[in-house]
Design a protein around this motif. Structure first.
Motif, mmCIF file in Angstrom:
data_model
loop_
_atom_site.group_PDB
_atom_site.id
_atom_site.type_symbol
_atom_site.label_atom_id
_atom_site.label_comp_id
_atom_site.label_asym_id
_atom_site.label_seq_id
_atom_site.Cartn_x
_atom_site.Cartn_y
_atom_site.Cartn_z
ATOM 1 N N ALA A 126 105.642 100.500 8.234
ATOM 2 C CA ALA A 126 104.129 100.106 8.070
ATOM 3 C C ALA A 126 103.746 99.285 9.294
ATOM 4 O O ALA A 126 104.578 98.646 9.808
ATOM 5 N N SER A 127 102.344 99.127 9.064
ATOM 6 C CA SER A 127 101.853 98.117 10.104
ATOM 7 C C SER A 127 101.705 96.768 9.334
ATOM 8 O O SER A 127 101.392 96.642 8.500
ATOM 9 N N PRO A 151 87.823 90.901 28.572
ATOM 10 C CA PRO A 151 87.395 92.196 28.368
ATOM 11 C C PRO A 151 88.388 93.151 27.361
ATOM 12 O O PRO A 151 88.335 94.320 27.595
ATOM 13 N N ALA A 152 89.591 92.666 27.039
ATOM 14 C CA ALA A 152 90.497 93.096 26.469
ATOM 15 C C ALA A 152 89.771 93.832 25.037
ATOM 16 O O ALA A 152 88.918 93.536 24.626
ATOM 17 N N GLY A 185 98.226 93.252 14.720
ATOM 18 C CA GLY A 185 97.334 92.244 15.202
ATOM 19 C C GLY A 185 97.691 90.993 14.335
ATOM 20 O O GLY A 185 98.660 90.822 13.865
ATOM 21 N N LEU A 186 96.702 90.176 14.382
ATOM 22 C CA LEU A 186 96.741 88.817 13.783
ATOM 23 C C LEU A 186 95.614 88.595 13.062
ATOM 24 O O LEU A 186 94.455 89.230 13.141
ATOM 25 N N THR A 187 95.842 87.483 11.864
ATOM 26 C CA THR A 187 94.716 87.376 11.015
ATOM 27 C C THR A 187 94.999 85.932 10.447
ATOM 28 O O THR A 187 96.029 85.451 10.719
ATOM 29 N N GLY A 198 100.821 97.326 21.627
ATOM 30 C CA GLY A 198 100.109 97.664 20.282
ATOM 31 C C GLY A 198 99.178 96.925 19.566
ATOM 32 O O GLY A 198 98.589 97.209 18.599
ATOM 33 N N LEU A 199 99.236 95.356 19.925
ATOM 34 C CA LEU A 199 98.362 94.596 19.198
ATOM 35 C C LEU A 199 96.668 95.194 19.516
ATOM 36 O O LEU A 199 96.378 95.259 20.595
ATOM 37 N N ARG A 200 96.072 95.305 18.364
ATOM 38 C CA ARG A 200 94.696 95.418 18.826
ATOM 39 C C ARG A 200 93.681 94.809 17.829
ATOM 40 O O ARG A 200 92.374 94.626 17.880
#
Length: 358
Positions: free
Chosen positions: A102-103, A217-218, A143-145, A179-181
């Motif tokens: 899982a992600s 600009p990422a 990613g982050l939250t 892979g963080l997006r």
């Protein structure tokens, strides 16, 4: 859908909306949002089933409740959920067993000012180790939250949180994890109750500017996760006056809708003050300060406010009182038959403009 359109306009194609189902798990609402392309944030298997019944694609679901039993994770995974929030090693271990591959959205903690209620999460210093563990056990760190707190009235708190997230993001990438997006900036955009608050446009502009400043600009997939700011102002509760009690120089107005049977619990828990309006009296009628009580004669069954409500001196039993901005949470937090008063019925009406006096 007016509130949803405001978000889309404010985001200007630079982010997407993921509605927090718990704020209003109304099937017609979920169906309408899904048709418009919204994702859904879910907190339980029942909410997942409601989302799927509204034909939300499983890939647009995100499970944010980190207080999960392993069985709940497995059920969610079986139902098609592939994105889960996590903020501890124990949760990552459960995900490895129950949702292999899982992600993961790592949930950071905040200590925000200007919020009614804080939220959970891991400290920034722990996040890199958790990302490494997730990567080692075969989970994808997407990613982050975080959550800047319920009814956040200081937009600068998003800037602070995004600055922290950017530092964590860079540290995770330096640890060799790619892979963080996704940058999910959570909920917290305030709804308007009795007091003016920062608008969706103000909060969103602050978020996007902070992303520009700290991520440059990422390529970042910005997700906003509103709940109350999408639905609160679309709901009203119409109550009738049961009695007007004058005692010791004060006035208590007893309504047939209160904390328990109308789900108005947030005025106890988070300082929400619902706007009220006497429907059967002119706006300029002579008024006086009153306490608004529900029907149960329970000491907690009162709409607590910092500044007393004012209602017409001529208010009488049988008159109608409109309680505004009750579209968020109220329908799902009603107590069942407390003191023998059943939850109020809910009705979904066609969209129309309605100006509620505040």
């Amino acid at each position: 859908m007016h509130a949803y359109d405001r978000y889309l306009t404010a985001l200007a194609g630079r982010g997407r909306v993921q509605f927090a189902v718990k704020a209003r798990p109304e099937p017609q609402l979920l169906e309408a949002l899904v048709r418009r392309g919204a994702g859904l944030d879910v907190a339980s298997t029942n909410e997942i089933r409601a989302a799927l019944a509204a034909e939300c694609p499983p890939e647009l679901l995100s499970h944010s409740n980190v207080f999960r039993h392993e069985r709940e994770i497995a059920e969610s995974f079986d139902l098609g959920v592939r994105v889960f929030c996590a903020d501890s090693a124990a949760e990552l271990t459960r995900l490895r067993r129950a949702a292999p591959g899982a992600s993961v959205m790592l949930r950071l903690t905040c200590a925000p000012a200007g919020s009614e209620l804080p939220r959970f999460g891991c400290h920034a210093t722990e996040a890199v180790a958790l990302a490494q563990l997730a990567d080692e056990i075969g989970l994808h760190v997407a990613g982050l939250t975080w959550h800047v707190g319920t009814q956040q009235t200081d937009p600068a708190q998003w800037r602070t949180a995004i600055e922290q997230a950017a530092a964590v993001w860079s540290a995770i990438r330096r640890a060799g994890i790619d892979g963080l997006r996704v940058l999910n900036v959570g909920g917290g955009v305030p709804a308007r109750y009795r007091r003016d608050v920062p608008t969706v446009e103000t909060c969103t502009a602050t978020i996007l500017a902070a992303v520009d400043d700290h991520f440059g600009p990422a390529e970042v997939d910005v997700v906003v996760e509103p709940g109350r700011s999408l639905v609160a102002e679309a709901g009203i509760t119409v109550a009738r006056v049961k009695s007007v009690l004058e005692r010791g120089g004060g006035v208590a107005v007893v309504l047939d809708a209160g904390i328990w049977n109308a789900g108005l619990v947030e005025c106890l828990l988070s300082g929400v003050e619902y706007p009220v309006h006497a429907l059967d009296h002119p706006a300029n009628a002579p008024d006086r300060p009153v306490r608004l009580c529900g029907p149960t004669c329970d000491p907690l069954d009162e709409l607590r406010v910092a500044t007393p409500y004012r209602l017409p001196v001529a208010l009488a039993p049988g008159d109608r009182v409109l309680i505004g901005s009750t579209g968020a949470y109220c329908a799902s937090t009603t107590a069942t038959d407390f003191c023998g008063y059943p939850p109020l019925p809910n009705h979904v009406l066609p969209a129309r403009a309605m100006e509620v006096s505040r």
